[in-house]
Write a protein that holds these residues in place. Structure first.
Motif, PDB file in Angstrom:
ATOM      1  N   CYS A 236      39.171  52.381  43.312  1.00  0.00           N
ATOM      2  CA  CYS A 236      38.054  51.441  43.109  1.00  0.00           C
ATOM      3  C   CYS A 236      36.744  52.207  43.007  1.00  0.00           C
ATOM      4  O   CYS A 236      36.537  53.198  43.704  1.00  0.00           O
ATOM      5  CB  CYS A 236      37.968  50.463  44.276  1.00  0.00           C
TER       6      CYS A 236
ATOM      7  N   CYS B 244      38.031  45.166  46.815  1.00  0.00           N
ATOM      8  CA  CYS B 244      38.852  45.740  45.740  1.00  0.00           C
ATOM      9  C   CYS B 244      40.104  46.411  46.321  1.00  0.00           C
ATOM     10  O   CYS B 244      41.222  46.201  45.840  1.00  0.00           O
ATOM     11  CB  CYS B 244      38.020  46.743  44.937  1.00  0.00           C
ATOM     12  N   GLN B 245      39.933  47.186  47.372  1.00  0.00           N
ATOM     13  CA  GLN B 245      41.065  47.890  48.001  1.00  0.00           C
ATOM     14  C   GLN B 245      42.040  46.901  48.654  1.00  0.00           C
ATOM     15  O   GLN B 245      43.266  47.097  48.609  1.00  0.00           O
ATOM     16  CB  GLN B 245      40.556  48.897  49.033  1.00  0.00           C
TER      17      GLN B 245
ATOM     18  N   LYS C 186      42.845  44.117  47.597  1.00  0.00           N
ATOM     19  CA  LYS C 186      43.608  43.445  46.538  1.00  0.00           C
ATOM     20  C   LYS C 186      44.552  44.402  45.814  1.00  0.00           C
ATOM     21  O   LYS C 186      45.105  44.054  44.779  1.00  0.00           O
ATOM     22  CB  LYS C 186      42.644  42.798  45.540  1.00  0.00           C
TER      23      LYS C 186
ATOM     24  N   THR D 182      42.008  45.831  38.944  1.00  0.00           N
ATOM     25  CA  THR D 182      41.721  45.054  40.150  1.00  0.00           C
ATOM     26  C   THR D 182      40.217  45.001  40.356  1.00  0.00           C
ATOM     27  O   THR D 182      39.544  46.021  40.264  1.00  0.00           O
ATOM     28  CB  THR D 182      42.386  45.720  41.378  1.00  0.00           C
ATOM     29  N   ILE D 183      39.713  43.792  40.652  1.00  0.00           N
ATOM     30  CA  ILE D 183      38.287  43.615  40.873  1.00  0.00           C
ATOM     31  C   ILE D 183      38.043  43.182  42.315  1.00  0.00           C
ATOM     32  O   ILE D 183      38.823  42.429  42.889  1.00  0.00           O
ATOM     33  CB  ILE D 183      37.700  42.586  39.876  1.00  0.00           C
ATOM     34  N   GLY D 184      36.970  43.714  42.882  1.00  0.00           N
ATOM     35  CA  GLY D 184      36.544  43.307  44.221  1.00  0.00           C
ATOM     36  C   GLY D 184      35.069  42.924  44.166  1.00  0.00           C
ATOM     37  O   GLY D 184      34.300  43.481  43.384  1.00  0.00           O
ATOM     38  N   SER D 185      34.708  41.979  44.989  1.00  0.00           N
ATOM     39  CA  SER D 185      33.312  41.534  44.940  1.00  0.00           C
ATOM     40  C   SER D 185      32.860  41.034  46.305  1.00  0.00           C
ATOM     41  O   SER D 185      33.672  40.727  47.170  1.00  0.00           O
ATOM     42  CB  SER D 185      33.143  40.409  43.921  1.00  0.00           C
TER      43      SER D 185
ATOM     44  N   GLY E  65      43.673  47.702  44.879  1.00  0.00           N
ATOM     45  CA  GLY E  65      42.988  48.766  44.158  1.00  0.00           C
ATOM     46  C   GLY E  65      43.062  50.078  44.926  1.00  0.00           C
ATOM     47  O   GLY E  65      42.874  50.104  46.138  1.00  0.00           O
TER      48      GLY E  65
ATOM     49  N   TRP F  38      35.564  47.936  40.754  1.00  0.00           N
ATOM     50  CA  TRP F  38      36.623  47.799  39.753  1.00  0.00           C
ATOM     51  C   TRP F  38      37.558  49.004  39.811  1.00  0.00           C
ATOM     52  O   TRP F  38      37.111  50.147  39.878  1.00  0.00           O
ATOM     53  CB  TRP F  38      35.993  47.679  38.372  1.00  0.00           C
ATOM     54  N   ASP F  39      38.867  48.717  39.786  1.00  0.00           N
ATOM     55  CA  ASP F  39      39.889  49.754  39.646  1.00  0.00           C
ATOM     56  C   ASP F  39      40.456  49.584  38.247  1.00  0.00           C
ATOM     57  O   ASP F  39      41.192  48.633  37.968  1.00  0.00           O
ATOM     58  CB  ASP F  39      40.988  49.585  40.706  1.00  0.00           C
TER      59      ASP F  39
END
Length: 181
Positions: free
Chosen positions: A118, A110-111, A113, A89-92, A115, A83-84
């Motif tokens: 992150c 995340c990056q 997208k 911004t969320i990454g998974s 972020g 999460w950023d």
């Protein structure tokens, strides 16, 4: 008179001989004696009757015991959430084979997208993860079920005093096949 006396004598002799006579000469049911007549000193041997042998299943050696089987274990599958907070911004990633690969994958997602800052907020194995958010707070949680992860993530978000939390992300990383022993 002799005929009456001889009849009684014959009856008496037959009655005395009755205890000596045995069914099948002392052999168990389904067996006949072999050789001479059995006596107290020599009970004799017994053999199966022909019809009795046909009724019995042929004897074969018992089967060998089964080989022990090692217990099966699920292959671990990992999931992670990054999460950023500044850019929201969320990454998974889900179904990664190792914890490190899950963490790295979530950070890269995340990056990718947008972020910049992150940070990893959750890693979980063979389960589900959820991320809940409000205007000013967020909460993240893992559980064995998707609905459980959602409920616990919303609770974690609302513990900060914000009641308008909703689930932004949820997914599961379930075991996929069996590990080889």
């Amino acid at each position: 008179m002799t005929s009456i006396a001889s009849r009684w004598l014959l009856i008496g002799l037959l009655l005395m001989a009755a205890p000596i006579a045995h069914g099948e000469n002392g052999c168990p049911t389904g067996f006949l004696p072999t050789g001479g007549a059995p006596s107290a000193q020599d009970p004799g041997a017994c053999r199966p009757m022909a019809s009795y042998e046909q009724q019995q299943a042929p004897r074969s050696p018992p089967p060998p015991p089964p080989r022990p089987v090692p217990p099966l274990e699920w292959k671990p599958d990992w999931g992670a959430i990054a999460w950023d907070d500044e850019r929201r911004t969320i990454g998974s990633v889900v179904e990664a084979p190792t914890e490190n690969e899950a963490k790295e994958g979530a950070m890269k997602d995340c990056q990718s997208k947008g972020g910049v800052d992150c940070r990893l907020v959750l890693a979980y194995e063979n389960g589900c993860g959820a991320f809940a958010i409000s205007d000013a707070a967020w909460g993240v949680q893992a559980d064995a079920t998707e609905i459980g992860a959602e409920v616990y993530a919303v609770r974690a978000c609302t513990k900060t005093g914000h009641q308008e939390c909703h689930v932004l992300f949820k997914d599961c990383s379930r075991p996929n096949g069996f590990a080889t022993p």
